[in-house]
Design a protein around this motif. Structure first.
Motif, short mmCIF file in Angstrom:
data_model
loop_
_atom_site.label_atom_id
_atom_site.label_comp_id
_atom_site.label_asym_id
_atom_site.label_seq_id
_atom_site.Cartn_x
_atom_site.Cartn_y
_atom_site.Cartn_z
N SER A 1 7.39 -9.44 24.25
CA SER A 1 5.96 -9.46 24.11
C SER A 1 5.46 -10.99 24.53
O SER A 1 4.16 -10.08 26.08
N GLU A 2 6.19 -11.58 24.00
CA GLU A 2 5.34 -12.78 24.33
C GLU A 2 5.62 -13.42 25.81
O GLU A 2 5.64 -13.56 26.33
N LEU A 3 7.66 -12.90 26.50
CA LEU A 3 7.72 -12.78 27.18
C LEU A 3 7.14 -12.43 28.68
O LEU A 3 6.68 -13.09 29.44
N ILE A 4 6.34 -11.51 28.32
CA ILE A 4 5.89 -10.76 28.89
C ILE A 4 3.77 -11.03 29.32
O ILE A 4 3.37 -11.06 30.35
N GLU A 5 3.55 -11.59 28.26
CA GLU A 5 2.01 -12.27 28.24
C GLU A 5 2.90 -13.32 29.29
O GLU A 5 1.35 -13.48 30.22
N ALA A 6 3.23 -14.44 28.55
CA ALA A 6 3.38 -15.65 29.30
C ALA A 6 3.45 -15.23 31.15
O ALA A 6 3.44 -15.54 32.27
N ASN A 7 4.61 -14.56 31.11
CA ASN A 7 4.83 -13.85 32.74
C ASN A 7 3.51 -13.75 33.45
O ASN A 7 3.41 -13.72 34.22
N SER A 8 2.90 -13.06 32.72
CA SER A 8 1.63 -11.99 32.93
C SER A 8 0.91 -13.36 33.79
O SER A 8 0.42 -13.63 33.93
N GLU A 9 0.42 -14.37 32.94
CA GLU A 9 -0.41 -15.00 33.15
C GLU A 9 0.04 -15.65 34.17
O GLU A 9 -0.41 -16.27 35.36
N ILE A 10 1.15 -16.62 34.49
CA ILE A 10 2.43 -16.76 36.23
C ILE A 10 1.31 -15.90 36.53
O ILE A 10 1.44 -16.13 37.88
N LEU A 11 1.93 -14.54 36.25
CA LEU A 11 1.51 -13.88 38.12
C LEU A 11 0.34 -13.56 38.04
O LEU A 11 0.01 -13.94 39.48
N LYS A 12 -0.55 -14.21 37.68
CA LYS A 12 -2.18 -14.34 37.62
C LYS A 12 -2.49 -15.01 38.41
O LYS A 12 -3.29 -15.26 39.52
N ARG A 13 -1.90 -16.52 37.96
CA ARG A 13 -2.36 -17.65 38.97
C ARG A 13 -0.83 -17.50 40.62
O ARG A 13 -1.83 -18.12 41.40
N ASN A 14 0.28 -16.85 40.24
CA ASN A 14 0.36 -16.73 41.41
C ASN A 14 -0.48 -15.80 42.71
O ASN A 14 -0.14 -16.07 44.15
N LYS A 15 -1.26 -14.86 42.40
CA LYS A 15 -1.71 -14.05 43.26
C LYS A 15 -2.91 -14.90 43.47
O LYS A 15 -2.63 -14.49 44.44
N LYS A 16 -3.63 -16.09 43.04
CA LYS A 16 -4.38 -16.39 43.42
C LYS A 16 -4.18 -17.12 44.32
O LYS A 16 -4.62 -17.40 45.42
N HIS A 17 -2.74 -18.03 43.73
CA HIS A 17 -2.29 -18.69 45.26
C HIS A 17 -2.34 -18.16 47.03
O HIS A 17 -2.92 -18.91 47.56
N ILE A 18 -1.67 -17.03 46.64
CA ILE A 18 -1.24 -16.00 47.64
C ILE A 18 -2.12 -15.58 47.82
O ILE A 18 -2.26 -15.30 49.33
N GLU A 19 -4.13 -15.43 47.13
CA GLU A 19 -4.58 -15.13 47.63
C GLU A 19 -5.18 -15.72 48.77
O GLU A 19 -5.53 -15.82 50.05
#
Length: 110
Positions: A61-79
């Motif tokens: 759960s902690e790993l998923i939460e951390a990865n979720s934040e990374i994914l959100k940042r990456n999504k912003k960069h991709i956009e």
């Protein structure tokens, strides 16, 4: 690759336990050898397994939460990159139009 390996492990685990549960439901469970001591051992073993599973689930759960934040940042960069690419494409198309206009002017000179 890690996700695919994890999925494969989960699939194998589930297949093994589905087969085991199917056997139990079909009547292979034999309680004639059960004693209070063997039941206590089984309960203790199950409690230890549950604790390990809960620990692993918490870490996941902690790993998923951390990865979720990374994914959100990456999504912003991709956009943002997609937006820049679109702007550059518009500039390229505009330059192409000017190039065609100049080519026509040069051709008209001859």
């Amino acid at each position: 690759a890690r996700i695919m390996e994890g999925n494969e492990g989960i699939t194998e685990f589930n297949a093994k336990h589905i087969a085991s549960n199917t056997e139990l439901l079909a009547g292979s469970l034999n309680a004639t050898g059960a004693t209070p001591e063997s039941n206590a051992e089984r309960i203790e073993s199950n409690a230890a397994r549950i604790a390990e599973i809960e620990k692993r689930a918490s870490a996941n759960s902690e790993l998923i939460e951390a990865n979720s934040e990374i994914l959100k940042r990456n999504k912003k960069h991709i956009e943002k990159n997609a937006e820049l690419m679109h702007e550059r494409l518009e500039d390229i198309e505009e330059n192409h139009e000017h190039l065609l206009e100049n080519a026509k002017k040069i051709a008209d000179l001859f």
